[in-house]
Structures are given as C-alpha cells and as structure tokens.
Design a protein around this motif. Structure first.
Motif, mmCIF file in Angstrom:
data_model
loop_
_atom_site.group_PDB
_atom_site.id
_atom_site.type_symbol
_atom_site.label_atom_id
_atom_site.label_comp_id
_atom_site.label_asym_id
_atom_site.label_seq_id
_atom_site.Cartn_x
_atom_site.Cartn_y
_atom_site.Cartn_z
ATOM 1 N N LYS A 1 -3.769 24.903 56.526
ATOM 2 C CA LYS A 1 -4.756 25.826 55.978
ATOM 3 C C LYS A 1 -4.497 27.174 56.634
ATOM 4 O O LYS A 1 -4.951 27.447 57.736
ATOM 5 N N LEU B 1 5.557 20.507 47.271
ATOM 6 C CA LEU B 1 4.268 20.971 47.762
ATOM 7 C C LEU B 1 3.140 20.348 46.954
ATOM 8 O O LEU B 1 3.292 20.027 45.772
ATOM 9 N N GLN B 2 1.997 20.191 47.634
ATOM 10 C CA GLN B 2 0.748 19.834 46.974
ATOM 11 C C GLN B 2 -0.334 20.758 47.511
ATOM 12 O O GLN B 2 -0.223 21.286 48.625
ATOM 13 N N VAL B 3 -1.406 20.948 46.735
ATOM 14 C CA VAL B 3 -2.432 21.933 47.086
ATOM 15 C C VAL B 3 -3.808 21.397 46.715
ATOM 16 O O VAL B 3 -3.950 20.592 45.788
ATOM 17 N N LYS B 4 -4.849 21.823 47.479
ATOM 18 C CA LYS B 4 -6.234 21.594 47.103
ATOM 19 C C LYS B 4 -7.088 22.635 47.811
ATOM 20 O O LYS B 4 -6.655 23.295 48.761
ATOM 21 N N THR B 5 -8.333 22.802 47.354
ATOM 22 C CA THR B 5 -9.200 23.860 47.879
ATOM 23 C C THR B 5 -10.247 23.344 48.844
ATOM 24 O O THR B 5 -10.983 24.138 49.418
ATOM 25 N N TRP C 1 -5.149 15.664 45.678
ATOM 26 C CA TRP C 1 -4.237 16.784 45.845
ATOM 27 C C TRP C 1 -3.590 17.092 44.501
ATOM 28 O O TRP C 1 -3.204 16.188 43.758
ATOM 29 N N TRP D 1 1.004 32.382 46.439
ATOM 30 C CA TRP D 1 -0.130 31.656 45.870
ATOM 31 C C TRP D 1 -1.341 32.587 45.870
ATOM 32 O O TRP D 1 -1.551 33.303 46.854
ATOM 33 N N THR E 1 -7.650 27.472 50.890
ATOM 34 C CA THR E 1 -6.595 26.740 50.195
ATOM 35 C C THR E 1 -5.801 25.944 51.215
ATOM 36 O O THR E 1 -5.464 26.451 52.290
ATOM 37 N N TYR E 2 -5.505 24.696 50.866
ATOM 38 C CA TYR E 2 -4.778 23.797 51.770
ATOM 39 C C TYR E 2 -3.492 23.360 51.086
ATOM 40 O O TYR E 2 -3.486 23.038 49.887
ATOM 41 N N PHE E 3 -2.419 23.343 51.864
ATOM 42 C CA PHE E 3 -1.125 22.944 51.338
ATOM 43 C C PHE E 3 -0.563 21.809 52.187
ATOM 44 O O PHE E 3 -0.861 21.691 53.376
#
Length: 626
Positions: A7, A575-579, A586, A613, A619-621
């Motif tokens: 993050k 990569l994967q992402v979520k808030t 994810w 981005w 935002t978390y990666f």
C-alpha cells in the motif's frame, strides 16, 4: 498462491516455512605435520638450505583453505615438516579434507582419497592431526582393528533380519572386497538411544590390517584408511551412506592406522534407533507432463536414506482424481533423524532417470530434500504438502520456443587458467542449462565444454568491438530462469570452450517477457563473479532459483494523479489490485503477466516493468504467481 502486498510505502510479504539444521562454521586451529623420512632417504625430496641442497617445498592444502597451498617447515633437525592454520571454512563437528604435496604435485594415500579428520564440535578448539609418512610410504606393522556397527535402525526399518541377513566390512585395506568373515552380533554391547531406549544390536569383527590398497605391503604408521559397512540381504550388497559428520569427501568412513584399536560404535548409515513414522509424499508432475515429451508415464519414484537408496519407492496417481498429475506414496522414516530423499522419473530419450535436485552432482546431498519428524510417544502418521518436481510450477516454464539475445563484453577478459582473451585469435562460446535443446533436464543439459560444443553456441563478434552476441531460441519447456557461463577457445583450436569464466558460480538470468521478440538480456561481463538476477518465485532448496522478494514490487509517490508502479516481471507472474484490505477479492491484471507485458525500461536485472495507476483513495497491489 504466493503474494507480495503493497500500500504505497506499506510492504508485506508472504513467505514459505522450512525446517532444517544449522551448523556453525568451525573456528579450529589445525596443526599439520608429515614425515618426509622416506622421501629424504630416496632422494625424491630435497629442500632448500639449510634443510637440504635443493629447492623442493612440501605443503598441505584442503577444504580448510579452499585448496590453496600452505607451506610446511622442518621441525628442528627431524624429518617432520609442520605448520598450523585456523580453519574457519569447515563446519563444527564435520570433516576437514586435506592432502600433502611436493612442488605442486599431490601425494597419493594408502586409500587413494584425500586425508580427513573430524573437527571438534565447538569453535575455538585445536586439533593436532596425525603425522603420516608422505604418500603413506614408510615403515609400519600389522595391527588389529575391531569394527562395531549398530544395526538397530536397519532392523526397525525391516531392512535387516537378524539370523538371516549378514553385515560385512569393506575398505581400502582389502581392496573394497569382502573380508571373508561377517560381523558377529555381540549382545553385551548396549546402546542408549533417543528417549532412553536401550538396544543390543551391535555387530563386531576384529580384522588384521595386513595391506593397503594404494601402497603395497603393510600399511605405514598413521596411514589413511577407509571403510564402509555393507549389508548382505538375500545375496544383494547394500552399502551404507554415512553422514557428513563421519564421512570424508569420498563418502567413506576412515581411521588412522597407527595401533591396535577398537573403533567407536557407529549406526549403519549413521541412522540411530528411533521410532518410525509414516509419511505421505505428494508430487505434482504437471510441468513435467506438459513439457517433457519423453517423460515415461507412471515412472515416478522416491529414493533416500530411509531405505539406504537401495531401490525406488513407486508413486502413483489417481486417473479419476481432479489432478491426474498428482503422484503420491507413503514411506516409513525414523523419528528424530534427518532424512534425505529425492524424486526421480524415467525419460525415454535419456534412457534413464531425471533427478529432482541434483545440481551439485547426483550423489551429493546438499540440494536434495530433507525432513525430520519429531519424536512422539507412539508412531506418527503425517501427510506432507504437495510440491512440484524441482519446485517448478507449470508457469515456471517457457510456454513456447523463445528467441533470446545474449551479449557479453570481453574487455579485460581473463580465464580462470590465466589466459588473456585475444579477439584476433580466440573463439568464444556460451554454455548453460538450456543447451542441447528439449525439456530442461535439470541440470544435465550443459554440454561437455572442450570439443563438445553443439552447433549454434559460438558467440559472434560485433564489428571491431569487444562485444560478442548470440541469438538462441530457447525451446518450449525451458524454465523462465536459468544459469549459464561463457568459455574461451584459445587460438580457436578446440572447437569448443574451456570452462574458464568462473568457479562455483554462474550467470543467473530471467526471461522477463515472452512478448518481446527477441528478449534482449542485459550485457554480461566475462568475470569470475557472474551476475545473479532476482526472481519472483517461492523459496526453494536452491535459493538461486528465486524468492518471494525477487519481484522488487515498488510503489512511487503519487504524481499528476497517477501512482507509478514498477516490478521485475516474468512469465507466470502478474499484478493484482484492490481498494480495501477487508475486501477478500483481488482484481487480476492478466495483461501485466510477463507472457505478454512489454512496457518497461532496461536495467542490469533485465526488463523492469513499469505502469501508472490512477491515484484515487487507498489502493493495494500485490505480485502473484497464480
């Protein structure tokens, strides 16, 4: 799934656990001495004045000083030459190997192999090594040596049946042949084992030592002798495999032949008595099945110290199961003892086995898998997690033939033998674990260097520069990361390279994108310290093959409404992402997989993938290998 969370500046890594033993490096003062009387008498050694009239030098070298040379000096007017050295290279309680030499030529010994001695178990101790005659050539006498072998664990494992099977001693003293007499059970010799259990399964034999293998006649005083215990089971000879605290670098036990003696009790293969555990092994062969077209179905076996490497235990799959490439079996292992094991399968092209973890030699245990079960009041049963063959998941292989451009700078290039590269006369080749084509038979695909280079592995000079290149098409099934070296061909006379770039270390590089044609490797230097790129992969036995930190996922400061992101990609990672961390889902970004991603900048570690981005809230990666 192996992950790495970020993050912005917040970093969290998910790692893998492993069990094993850690032994401290030794810090032992070694005192070496050798008696040169025979050589002085027969004129094969003539030292410089005042000890003689010549220029000969006697020295010792070994694992204690990385096999460099330690000169020895005369002790007064005697024929003994001595010196000392603080050994910080070998492990406490393990074995130091060494050999004497005159003017750069090593001696032979009564057993052929290097001399050895067991080091103290604690640092700061000293060890006065015996004083042999140089080359073990000198006066001696016939002595009697009593061997004692505890067969308790072999009996417990069902490998040895008292009254039916026999145990023998073989060694350099009898040309590694049968002594002519088997050991006899001596119930008066008691051994207290783990948990306080007392056993009486020691077999003994007194043997007159009348000869050595290398030196004819009665072995000289302090001659170096070797031996092993061998089971005779149903007419088959099962040789023991002693461990690193009692075996020399030839994997044999040893003693110094100086007087009548009773050798200490040893357990066959250094496996002391312990309760038994049933251990389930699970091996996923999906990558092998997909990429090795010469894989022989249903040929997967496991070998190890649990059965003295005597035969392979077959693993089987479930043709109706959800993963038909999952192979399993159950083995019986002693509790409280470190067990070494290795998976193998048959390859029809090689007409033999492909080994799981044999990169330092098939018969060296350093990279094989190990396990140690805890001691329990009653025999335990456990099932180990599934592993991949060589810890290579299906995504760890190149999915198609992939062109890769290699470049090396030969400026100031000097080989390990001291040869200075001359671009006007010398050839240059590349050799590596991708050589010879086909599936990656780890690590058996390096070609044989001098006179053995296949077509296509010679490097070509770029104009009049000292850069050399070669475009190789790495076949489908090659791992995305691999090792290699360059080698010179002085005067271009060998039709192949000398193995002269580096000793003990290779270039380790990663094909980070199969979307680039060709993938251009960073420029290498011909050096004794080749570059090793990081690789995003689960930690495994051979740590050079990758770690979970190897992706170098980095988040920059927001700028212009964007968050700059960079990572060292590779095929099979994305990569994967979520808030929100509370959100269990994810969002996958499959376009960032190294199978297709091409956006980035060139670095000494290859393509550094980059993207931006939108900077909106938290935002978390994470970088994952699905």
């Amino acid at each position: 799934m192996k992950t790495k969370f970020i993050k912005y500046a917040l970093l969290t890594a998910l790692g893998l656990g492993a069990s094993g033993m850690l032994t401290a490096q030794a810090n032992t003062m070694l005192f070496f001495s050798v008696d040169m009387a025979t050589n002085l008498d027969n004129g094969t050694f003539n030292p410089a004045p005042p000890d003689g009239t010549g220029t000969d030098v006697v020295a010792v070298r070994g694992t204690f000083n990385a096999w460099s040379v330690l000169p020895l000096f005369r002790d007064g007017t005697s024929s003994v030459f001595t010196n000392s050295f603080n050994d910080t290279a070998d492990l406490n309680g393990h074995v130091v190997s060494y050999r004497f030499r005159i003017n750069g030529t090593d001696e032979s010994t009564a057993s052929w192999d290097n001399r050895a001695a067991q080091l103290p178990t604690t640092s700061g101790a000293s060890l006065a090594l015996p004083t042999p005659y140089y080359g073990d050539v000198g006066p001696g006498q016939i002595i009697n040596v009593t061997f004692q072998v505890d067969m308790s664990e072999e009996i417990q494992l069902g490998h040895f049946t008292p009254g039916v099977d026999q145990v023998d001693i073989r060694g350099s003293f009898n040309g590694w042949a049968n002594t002519g007499a088997y050991l006899v059970h001596d119930p008066s010799v008691l051994v207290t084992n783990l948990g306080g259990i007392v056993t009486s399964n020691v077999y003994t034999l007194e043997v007159p030592i009348t000869s050595g293998a290398q030196v004819p006649g009665v072995p000289a005083t302090n001659a170096f002798m070797e031996w092993k215990a061998v089971e005779d089971v149903g007419g088959n000879s099962n040789w023991e495999n002693p461990g690193p605290t009692s075996a020399n670098d030839a994997q044999n036990r040893f003693w110094v032949n100086n007087t009548n003696q009773v050798l200490p009790v040893v357990s066959f293969s250094d496996l002391p008595y312990a309760p038994l555990a049933q251990v389930g092994l699970n091996l996923d062969m999906t990558g092998v099945v997909a990429y090795d077209t010469n894989y022989v179905p249903n040929s997967v076996t496991v070998w190890g110290t649990f059965n003295n490497w005597a035969n392979g235990v077959m693993l089987t799959n479930n043709p109706a199961g959800p993963n038909t490439n999952l192979f399993s079996t159950t083995i019986i292992v002693p509790e409280g003892v470190s067990v070494i094991y290795q998976f193998r399968y048959t390859n029809s092209l090689l007409s033999g086995w492909v080994y799981d973890y044999a990169s330092d030699g098939v018969y060296n245990n350093n990279l094989r898998r190990t396990l140690e079960m805890p001691i329990t009041p009653r025999s335990m049963t456990t099932n180990l997690p599934t592993v991949f063959f060589l810890d290579l998941a299906p995504g760890d292989y190149l999915p198609q033939d992939t062109p890769v451009l290699f470049t090396v700078d030969m400026s100031h290039a000097i080989g390990t033998e001291g040869w200075v590269f001359d671009p006007n006369t010398d050839g240059l080749y590349i050799n590596g674990s991708f050589a010879n084509g086909g599936f990656y038979y780890y690590p058996q695909t390096w070609y044989g260097w001098t006179n053995n280079a296949p077509a296509g592995y010679q490097m070509g000079r770029v104009g009049t520069s000292l850069l050399y290149t070669n475009l190789l098409v790495l076949p489908r099934g090659t791992p995305v990361a691999f090792q290699y070296q360059y080698g010179m061909d002085p005067y271009s006379v060998y039709a192949g390279p000398l193995q002269d770039e580096a000793t003990g270390i290779n270039h380790f590089r990663v094909v980070r994108s199969t979307g680039l044609t060709p993938y251009v490797m960073p420029i290498d230097a011909f050096t004794n310290a080749p570059h090793q790129e990081p690789l995003f992969a689960p930690a495994n036995i051979d740590q050079a093959m990758g770690t979970l930190a190897g992706g170098n996922l980095t988040i920059g400061a927001p700028s212009g409404g964007n968050i700059p992101i960079s990572w060292l990609g590779r095929p099979g990672a994305q990569l994967q992402v979520k808030t929100s961390l509370s959100d269990p889902v994810w969002q996958a970004l499959p376009s960032t997989d190294g199978l297709r991603w091409t956006n980035g900048v060139n670095t000494p570690n290859g393509l550094l993938s980059v993207t931006n981005w939108p900077s909106t809230g938290s935002t978390y990666f994470r970088l994952v290998r699905p």
